[in-house]
Scaffold this motif. Structure first.
Motif, PDB file in Angstrom:
ATOM      1  N   CYS A 130     -76.938 -23.588 -24.122  1.00 16.31           N
ATOM      2  CA  CYS A 130     -76.285 -22.322 -23.840  1.00 16.31           C
ATOM      3  C   CYS A 130     -74.914 -22.613 -23.234  1.00 16.31           C
ATOM      4  CB  CYS A 130     -77.131 -21.445 -22.910  1.00 16.31           C
ATOM      5  SG  CYS A 130     -77.527 -22.200 -21.331  1.00 16.31           S
TER       6      CYS A 130
ATOM      7  N   GLU B 279     -74.782 -17.564 -22.378  1.00 16.36           N
ATOM      8  CA  GLU B 279     -75.168 -17.109 -23.712  1.00 16.36           C
ATOM      9  C   GLU B 279     -75.784 -18.253 -24.513  1.00 16.36           C
ATOM     10  OE1 GLU B 279     -73.206 -14.790 -27.593  1.00 16.36           O
ATOM     11  OE2 GLU B 279     -72.096 -14.992 -25.708  1.00 16.36           O
TER      12      GLU B 279
ATOM     13  N   LYS C  11     -78.617 -17.495 -29.949  1.00 14.78           N
ATOM     14  CA  LYS C  11     -79.127 -16.243 -30.510  1.00 14.78           C
ATOM     15  C   LYS C  11     -78.341 -15.034 -30.004  1.00 14.78           C
ATOM     16  CE  LYS C  11     -83.850 -18.058 -30.808  1.00 14.78           C
ATOM     17  NZ  LYS C  11     -85.255 -17.875 -30.368  1.00 14.78           N
ATOM     18  N   SER C  12     -77.264 -15.308 -29.257  1.00 17.23           N
ATOM     19  CA  SER C  12     -76.410 -14.267 -28.675  1.00 17.23           C
ATOM     20  C   SER C  12     -77.101 -13.486 -27.563  1.00 17.23           C
ATOM     21  CB  SER C  12     -75.900 -13.289 -29.757  1.00 17.23           C
ATOM     22  OG  SER C  12     -75.092 -13.995 -30.694  1.00 17.23           O
ATOM     23  N   GLU C  13     -78.193 -14.019 -27.040  1.00 20.21           N
ATOM     24  CA  GLU C  13     -78.810 -13.426 -25.852  1.00 20.21           C
ATOM     25  C   GLU C  13     -77.978 -13.844 -24.640  1.00 20.21           C
ATOM     26  OE1 GLU C  13     -83.493 -13.503 -27.174  1.00 20.21           O
ATOM     27  OE2 GLU C  13     -82.547 -15.364 -26.494  1.00 20.21           O
ATOM     28  N   GLN C  14     -77.850 -12.942 -23.688  1.00 22.49           N
ATOM     29  CA  GLN C  14     -76.988 -13.218 -22.538  1.00 22.49           C
ATOM     30  C   GLN C  14     -77.709 -12.991 -21.216  1.00 22.49           C
ATOM     31  OE1 GLN C  14     -73.439 -10.820 -22.825  1.00 22.49           O
ATOM     32  NE2 GLN C  14     -72.459 -12.206 -24.312  1.00 22.49           N
TER      33      GLN C  14
END
Length: 230
Positions: free
Chosen positions: A54, A77, A80-83
């Motif tokens: 990340c 981040e 998977k573009s999860e933040q």
């Protein structure tokens, strides 16, 4: 490793949404890229986290007029573009420490230590037993312990933490080789372990190998916590 103690709020943006309101917390940023947020409870388990790989970007937070509020926003981040969005209102402490390469966990009671303890307390195998040598060399590898019983008979001992069929097979090979030596034969076998699987015990006894279950704490001289009358 970076350790930050700060008043912060945390928002997770991804498949689900989660919010941690403003409070004092510990934030760990490890060399592998992981970021985790901890409270002063829950043991080792974080309140929220992001596993590697990340990225971490730190941005100042500004007012509508463009002035710096003194707060910071961490945007963590993953691919998977999860933040994980951490808003730091007041940083109490910010420390970076180089831990270096960790040697890994060394378990207490591994086979080498069991072997050493059993050699020191060889009478565990029976009254009158004496130690000949640890790591007795053979053409196919060292025998863990070579000993003699009260009658002077040579005994080869294979030591394991958990005794399985493979250990019995290994000891069998040693016995076949040792019994070719006129100075040693007849050589008996002892399979010693903290726990022995039923299949391994059956195979060992079928081959005339005696099984001994080792009490690691007893070998170390630690008394049992069990209540006794005497």
């Amino acid at each position: 490793m970076r350790l930050v103690i700060a008043e912060c709020s945390v928002d997770y943006v991804g498949r689900l949404s989660a919010h941690l309101p403003l409070a004092k917390r510990l934030i760990l940023v490890k060399a592998d890229g992981s970021v985790s947020v901890h409270a002063d409870d829950r043991a080792y388990k974080p309140l929220n986290w992001m596993t590697p790989p990340c990225s971490l970007v730190e941005e100042p937070i500004v007012d509508l007029d463009g002035s710096d509020t003194g707060e910071k926003l961490w945007i963590v981040e993953n691919p998977k573009s999860e933040q994980l969005r951490i808003t730091l209102s007041n940083v109490i402490q910010d420390i970076e420490v180089e831990l270096g390469q960790d040697p890994g966990l060394v378990k207490d009671g591994v086979e080498a230590h069991l072997q050493e303890l059993l050699a020191e307390h060889i009478s565990t195998l029976g009254e009158g037993y004496s130690l000949v040598r640890r790591e007795y060399p053979t053409a196919i590898g060292p025998v863990d312990i070579l000993a003699r019983d009260a009658a002077g008979v040579t005994v080869a001992v294979e030591v394991k933490r958990r005794g399985g069929i493979d250990g019995v097979e290994q000891l069998t090979r040693y016995l076949e080789l040792l019994n070719r030596d006129e100075l040693l034969r007849p050589v008996q076998g002892v399979f010693a372990a903290q726990s022995i699987k039923p299949q391994a015990r059956t195979l060992a006894e079928d081959r005339g190998i005696r099984c001994v279950t080792l009490d690691y704490d007893q070998l170390r001289g630690i008394e049992s916590n069990e209540l006794r009358l005497f």
